[in-house]
Enzyme design. Structure first.
Site, PDB file in Angstrom:
ATOM      1  N   LYS A   1       0.855  -1.188   0.000  1.00 56.06           N
ATOM      2  CA  LYS A   1       0.000   0.000   0.000  1.00 56.06           C
ATOM      3  C   LYS A   1       0.887   1.232   0.000  1.00 56.06           C
ATOM      4  O   LYS A   1       1.652   1.458   0.930  1.00 56.06           O
ATOM      5  CB  LYS A   1      -0.880  -0.034   1.248  1.00 56.06           C
ATOM      6  CG  LYS A   1      -1.783   1.166   1.387  1.00 56.06           C
ATOM      7  CD  LYS A   1      -2.773   0.983   2.517  1.00 56.06           C
ATOM      8  CE  LYS A   1      -3.617   2.196   2.713  1.00 56.06           C
ATOM      9  NZ  LYS A   1      -4.593   2.051   3.801  1.00 56.06           N
TER      10      LYS A   1
ATOM     11  N   LYS B   1      -2.163  -1.636  -3.912  1.00 60.75           N
ATOM     12  CA  LYS B   1      -3.017  -0.456  -3.885  1.00 60.75           C
ATOM     13  C   LYS B   1      -2.163   0.801  -3.933  1.00 60.75           C
ATOM     14  O   LYS B   1      -1.193   0.877  -3.185  1.00 60.75           O
ATOM     15  CB  LYS B   1      -3.811  -0.501  -2.577  1.00 60.75           C
ATOM     16  CG  LYS B   1      -4.709   0.662  -2.322  1.00 60.75           C
ATOM     17  CD  LYS B   1      -5.312   0.557  -0.960  1.00 60.75           C
ATOM     18  CE  LYS B   1      -5.875   1.902  -0.602  1.00 60.75           C
ATOM     19  NZ  LYS B   1      -6.176   2.056   0.779  1.00 60.75           N
TER      20      LYS B   1
HETATM   21  C1  PBG Z   1      -7.459   3.203   5.432  1.00 56.11           C
HETATM   22  C2  PBG Z   1      -7.837   3.132   4.002  1.00 56.11           C
HETATM   23  C3  PBG Z   1      -7.659   4.124   3.037  1.00 56.11           C
HETATM   24  C4  PBG Z   1      -8.160   3.622   1.855  1.00 56.11           C
HETATM   25  C5  PBG Z   1      -8.653   2.366   2.119  1.00 56.11           C
HETATM   26  N1  PBG Z   1      -8.413   2.071   3.441  1.00 56.11           N
HETATM   27  C6  PBG Z   1      -7.189   5.495   3.196  1.00 56.11           C
HETATM   28  C7  PBG Z   1      -5.799   5.784   3.480  1.00 56.11           C
HETATM   29  O1  PBG Z   1      -4.911   4.955   3.550  1.00 56.11           O
HETATM   30  O2  PBG Z   1      -5.591   6.983   3.663  1.00 56.11           O
HETATM   31  C8  PBG Z   1      -8.170   4.358   0.543  1.00 56.11           C
HETATM   32  C9  PBG Z   1      -9.130   3.848  -0.444  1.00 56.11           C
HETATM   33  C10 PBG Z   1      -9.387   4.754  -1.588  1.00 56.11           C
HETATM   34  O3  PBG Z   1      -8.716   5.774  -1.801  1.00 56.11           O
HETATM   35  O4  PBG Z   1     -10.318   4.422  -2.330  1.00 56.11           O
HETATM   36  N2  PBG Z   1      -8.521   2.827   6.245  1.00 56.11           N
END
Ligand code: PBG
Length: 326
Positions: A193, A247
């Protein structure tokens, strides 16, 4: 309606069949759903036109529509107005996500229900973990996340999706679930991520932007090479994750492919909020043909090795495919 580009062949019995080099099937898609406190409300997320937040009593109607359109799996994100330094509302059995899971599983036991498992929507500072002196306390956070995961599974979740990128998160949740005999619960880890600009609209949607600092200490830099991605993936394999995730998706197709080629587990890709909003905005303005663009993007994910595609476009795509298949 724009024409749909795909190769077909006519079988001997006269039925039209889509050729293999064709569109991504709906069963590969996972649909994100935001649930919020209160009742009788559905709010459009301004930065993500076409995506809504639902109060729990409104979730079922939406899910029913999704199930009828062929959606096989969903992932819940909670929005909370109860916030404290340790995100304690996240594990409350009366929380929005827990209630939504119970409602949906009762009505649609066959639907695969995942729960995003993180604290950022529940902490008053907006960080994904417990913070002391400006630093995230990894191990204390794990304790809280274990409770959150257990409470989601007790409510009926099939998949726990820890997204906070804490160290040891997967093995800690696995042990916690096993200790409650939830051996069959799947863990889909947000393994790779990136600390990405593409999450902007989501943070607006979930009201989860950090109040100070950023997530660069635990999310990966977009400017790292492959080594880090492979390392994080292999750690999650080692910790007994069932599904890995990369992601965002579009700017990381090469990473997706590299991860897929490095592990034997299924790999999901998260087509994140910023990616959705770009396509949607261009579509609304008539600058691109939205659904054909989405099908091209989904196909690219599949080609790069995605076994599961998590996307806000999922339901529109499912409906569009059904319409074009008539
Ligand atoms: C954290 C989380 C995020 C997303 C999914 N889970 C936000 C982050 O890391 O700031 C982002 C998903 C998206 O942008 O569609 N709970």
């Amino acid at each position: 309606m724009f024409p749909i580009y795909r190769a077909r062949r006519i079988r001997q019995d006269g039925i039209r069949e889509i050729l293999e080099d064709s569109l991504v099937e709906v069963k590969k898609l996972m649909l994100p759903i935001f649930v919020m406190p209160g009742s009788d409300k559905v709010e459009e997320i301004s930065s993500m036109p076409g995506v809504y937040r639902y109060t729990t009593d409104k979730v079922l109607t939406f899910v029913e529509d999704a199930v009828k359109s062929g959606i096989k799996s969903i992932i819940f994100f909670g929005i909370s107005d109860v916030k404290d330094p340790i995100g304690s509302w996240a594990s409350n059995s009366e929380g929005e996500v827990q209630k939504a899971i119970r409602l949906v599983k009762k009505e649609f036991p066959e639907l695969l229900v995942a729960a995003d498992t993180c604290l950022c929507e529940y902490t008053d500072h907006g960080h994904c973990g417990i913070v002391r002196d400006g630093e995230i306390l990894n191990d204390e956070t794990l304790e809280v996340l274990n409770d959150v995961a257990i409470s989601y599974v007790e409510s009926g979740a099939d998949i726990i999706a820890p997204s906070g990128m804490m160290d040891g998160m997967v093995s800690s949740i696995r042990d916690a679930l096993d200790s409650k005999e939830f051996y069959n619960t799947i863990i889909m880890s947000y393994s790779v991520k990136y600390s990405s600009c593409f999450y902007g609209p989501f943070r607006d949607a979930a009201q989860s932007a950090p109040k100070f600092g950023n997530r660069k200490t635990h999310q990966m830099s977009p400017f790292f090479g492959y080594n880090e991605a492979i390392k994080e993936s292999l750690i999650d394999v080692e910790e007994c994750a069932d599904i890995l995730m990369v992601k965002p998706g579009l700017s990381y197709l090469d990473v997706l492919k590299t991860v897929k080629n490095s592990v034997l587990l299924p790999v999901a890709v998260y087509n994140v909020s910023g990616e959705y909003s770009m396509v949607k905005a261009a579509g609304i303005n008539g600058w691109i043909d939205e659904m054909n663009t989405v099908s091209e993007i989904f196909y690219a994910f599949e080609r790069a090795g995605a076994d599961i595609i998590i996307s806000y476009h999922s339901l529109d795509y499912a409906k569009w495919l059904a319409e074009n298949n008539k």
